[in-house]
Motif scaffolding. Sequence first.
Motif, short mmCIF file in Angstrom:
data_model
loop_
_atom_site.label_atom_id
_atom_site.label_comp_id
_atom_site.label_asym_id
_atom_site.label_seq_id
_atom_site.Cartn_x
_atom_site.Cartn_y
_atom_site.Cartn_z
N LEU A 191 0.95 -1.25 -0.01
CA LEU A 191 0.10 -0.06 -0.14
C LEU A 191 0.87 1.29 -0.16
CD1 LEU A 191 -2.70 1.50 0.17
CD2 LEU A 191 -2.82 1.27 2.49
N GLY A 192 0.56 2.11 -0.84
CA GLY A 192 1.41 3.42 -1.16
C GLY A 192 0.66 4.46 -0.82
N LEU A 193 -0.64 4.83 -1.39
CA LEU A 193 -1.52 5.80 -1.53
C LEU A 193 -2.50 5.75 -0.81
CD1 LEU A 193 -2.07 9.01 -2.32
CD2 LEU A 193 -2.84 7.68 -4.46
N LEU A 194 -3.07 6.42 0.25
CA LEU A 194 -4.42 6.40 0.77
C LEU A 194 -5.22 7.73 0.54
CD1 LEU A 194 -6.46 5.17 2.87
CD2 LEU A 194 -5.35 6.40 4.66
N ILE A 195 -6.32 7.48 -0.33
CA ILE A 195 -7.15 8.57 -0.52
C ILE A 195 -8.27 8.79 0.51
CG2 ILE A 195 -8.74 9.91 -2.46
CD1 ILE A 195 -6.43 8.41 -4.58
N ILE A 196 -8.56 9.82 0.95
CA ILE A 196 -9.47 9.86 2.01
C ILE A 196 -10.56 10.87 1.57
CG2 ILE A 196 -10.13 10.28 4.61
CD1 ILE A 196 -6.99 10.09 5.01
N ASP A 197 -11.80 10.48 1.48
CA ASP A 197 -13.10 11.34 1.30
C ASP A 197 -13.65 12.05 2.58
OD1 ASP A 197 -14.64 12.99 -0.13
OD2 ASP A 197 -15.69 11.23 -1.49
N ASP A 198 -13.59 13.08 2.73
CA ASP A 198 -14.38 13.70 3.89
C ASP A 198 -14.08 13.11 5.25
OD1 ASP A 198 -16.04 15.67 4.82
OD2 ASP A 198 -17.82 14.78 3.68
N GLU A 199 -12.75 13.25 5.57
CA GLU A 199 -12.28 12.42 6.89
C GLU A 199 -13.24 12.89 8.09
OE1 GLU A 199 -7.93 12.08 9.21
OE2 GLU A 199 -8.06 13.06 7.43
N GLN A 200 -13.73 14.01 7.98
CA GLN A 200 -14.26 14.85 9.15
C GLN A 200 -15.58 13.78 9.46
OE1 GLN A 200 -17.21 17.06 7.74
NE2 GLN A 200 -18.03 17.92 9.66
N ARG A 201 -16.05 12.82 8.67
CA ARG A 201 -17.28 11.94 8.81
C ARG A 201 -16.96 10.65 9.60
NH1 ARG A 201 -20.98 11.58 4.18
NH2 ARG A 201 -22.45 11.14 5.92
N PHE A 202 -15.65 10.53 9.77
CA PHE A 202 -15.30 9.14 10.17
C PHE A 202 -15.09 9.31 11.98
CE2 PHE A 202 -13.26 9.10 6.15
CZ PHE A 202 -13.92 7.52 5.68
N GLY A 203 -15.53 8.01 12.29
CA GLY A 203 -15.47 8.05 13.85
C GLY A 203 -14.12 8.35 14.41
N VAL A 204 -13.98 8.34 15.77
CA VAL A 204 -12.71 8.53 16.67
C VAL A 204 -11.93 7.37 16.46
CG1 VAL A 204 -11.63 9.17 18.68
CG2 VAL A 204 -13.76 10.05 18.32
N ARG A 205 -12.24 6.29 16.57
CA ARG A 205 -11.42 5.35 16.14
C ARG A 205 -10.62 5.11 14.93
NH1 ARG A 205 -14.85 1.56 17.76
NH2 ARG A 205 -14.86 0.45 15.91
N GLN A 206 -11.60 5.33 13.89
CA GLN A 206 -11.10 5.28 12.58
C GLN A 206 -9.93 6.53 12.27
OE1 GLN A 206 -14.70 5.17 12.47
NE2 GLN A 206 -14.70 3.06 12.64
#
Length: 658
Positions: free
Chosen positions: A386-401
């Motif tokens: 795994l090299g690249l992580l693309i995160i869409d709207d990180e604000q909407r994930f929970g604390v653990r994530q």
Amino acid sequence: MILSRDIDKVLICSITPYFLEKGNFWIEENEKELLRAGKTQAFFQENMLSLEKTQKINLSEVLRKVDEMGYEKVLDISFPGEFSQKGGVIEVFPVNLSHAVRLDFLGNEIENIEKIDIKTEDEESAKEILRKRLKSQKLFSDLKGLKEGDYLVHLDHGIGRYKEKTTFDNQEYYILEYAAGDKLYVPVGLERKLSRYISFTEPRISRLGSSLWQRTKKRVREEAEKLAKELLGIAALREITSRPPYLADDELDKQLALSFPYQETPDQMQAMEDIKRDLQKTKPMDRIICGDVGFGKTELAIRSALMAAKSGYQVAVIAPTTILADQHFKSFKDRLKNIPVTISLISRLLNQRQQKETIDNLKSGKTDIVIGTHRLLSNDVDFKNLGLLIIDDEQRFGVRQKEKLKKLRSSLDILSLSATPIPRTLYLSLSSLKDISLIQTPPVGRIPIAIETALRSKKIIKEAVEKELERDGQVYYLHNRVQNIELIKSNLQELIPKAKFAVVHGRLKDKELINIMENFQDKKLDVLIATTIIENGLDLPNVNTLIVADASRLGLAQAYQLKGRVGRSDKQAYAYFLHGKKMTDKSKLRMKALKESKELGSGYRIALRDMEIRGAGNILGKEQSGSINQVGLNLYCQMLSEAISKRSFELSEQSDTL
């Protein structure tokens, strides 16, 4: 703090570049000449305060002078440029001295002056931090277009209401009103002590002279310093991590760019250049792409994913909802269909056997790009490379994530997509730490959405739907109550018999939800009756009418976000924000602001409070919202900027020592 010996007099110089550049030794050597100049020259009269034991002077006059010379009022002094007051005692840390002083008043006379030794940075380090604080205060104080009633935050006295500007004795002042009729006069020229109050909530206005504001400010500053330390910790880990640069552009990249059916905007092209530059370095990327809805962030994610895949890395795209993950999967498949990369989906839509197969393919390296929900962060999901992580709207994930994503940040290339424009103040405070690309230009051919706010009626709803159907378009009908949404469907079916309706909401099973969305996308349905589940990410160019059944219940930011679900093509789009007969004053103001938000990309201008706080939430996380509410977004960002700057300076000093 150590009280040492009594002294007979003290010279306090203002926080200006002149005195900060001269240095303490020079000021001490030339004190007599400076005092002589202070008798005739306006600059020195305004920027110096000479005090002696037994001198007749009013305590309030000293406080006013120290305030006007730029000193910050705090609960307990600990750094040059600060002062505090407790009863008849003033403590001040002059910028021209290596120690603080305590002034004891007896009536209108200075009874005693004592030297206070406080452990702080060396003179040059303290001056450098002060210079940066001075610059920071000016950057974060934007008072253009002030109106009576606007909330302002004074650095020393807290939140008040702006009344007006006035002039007396040839000096212009801003007048701020506080609780119980208290008024504060702030000299024009000292604007750096003022900032606009932007927050989730209505502020609490206190009386002047209360110690509550100093305690609040101290607590928020400590929290900002804690966040700065955390952000710098992540940045430091990234500095010592390296990887081979990604491959430069080749025929595959050109093929993908040429197949894009739209014309790129200048902002899109600049953001893509930023990403390419990041990926061709040896330090891992951590870039945020901020922009309005429908301004082409997904296309940048697809092109970045190809750069990673052809360079031998796997890509993970993580979305907050199943429906959005499914849409990204389809978009990636469609755009990369002629390019030899393998794309998989992992979500609750797959059965156990399908999920296991996808996970096995990730471990073996057979899958190049995987798209999914937070299921991708589960312990059983492993990658070959795994090299690249693309995160869409990180604000909407929970604390653990979020915690798991933070840990990944130190070693992976990260591209974050934010659907809300980032506030200018937050951009300024984080720009030294985070790489941020702003997309503010609307796509070519995009037409501003026609907005109508009106009293809800069957006539308006019927005409709006039939008008859209006549041009073979489709409609979103927003009703945000699951309890009676089926009844609404029956009523609408009766009102417009020729239209085909379906209902979607968060309580439907994922497969049923996706099935309805696919039928809607394939134009087998005319009107989608939905809750705010449609708020994020859906991109259906044939849907060009939005009807919101009760817009008065929505926040401005949410309404603005929903508006972006239509108008994704070159057709004229319509958004009807309907309301009942009774509305609160705040609801009326929201309706007015919505009507005025016709321009594309107007997220910066409408609903300043709602939109800016939402942008802050995207970048900082919701846990910071309490601190923001207490002092306002602008002052919080100023504190964060200063904390980052101070912590960076300390780290560089430690590095030089080692």
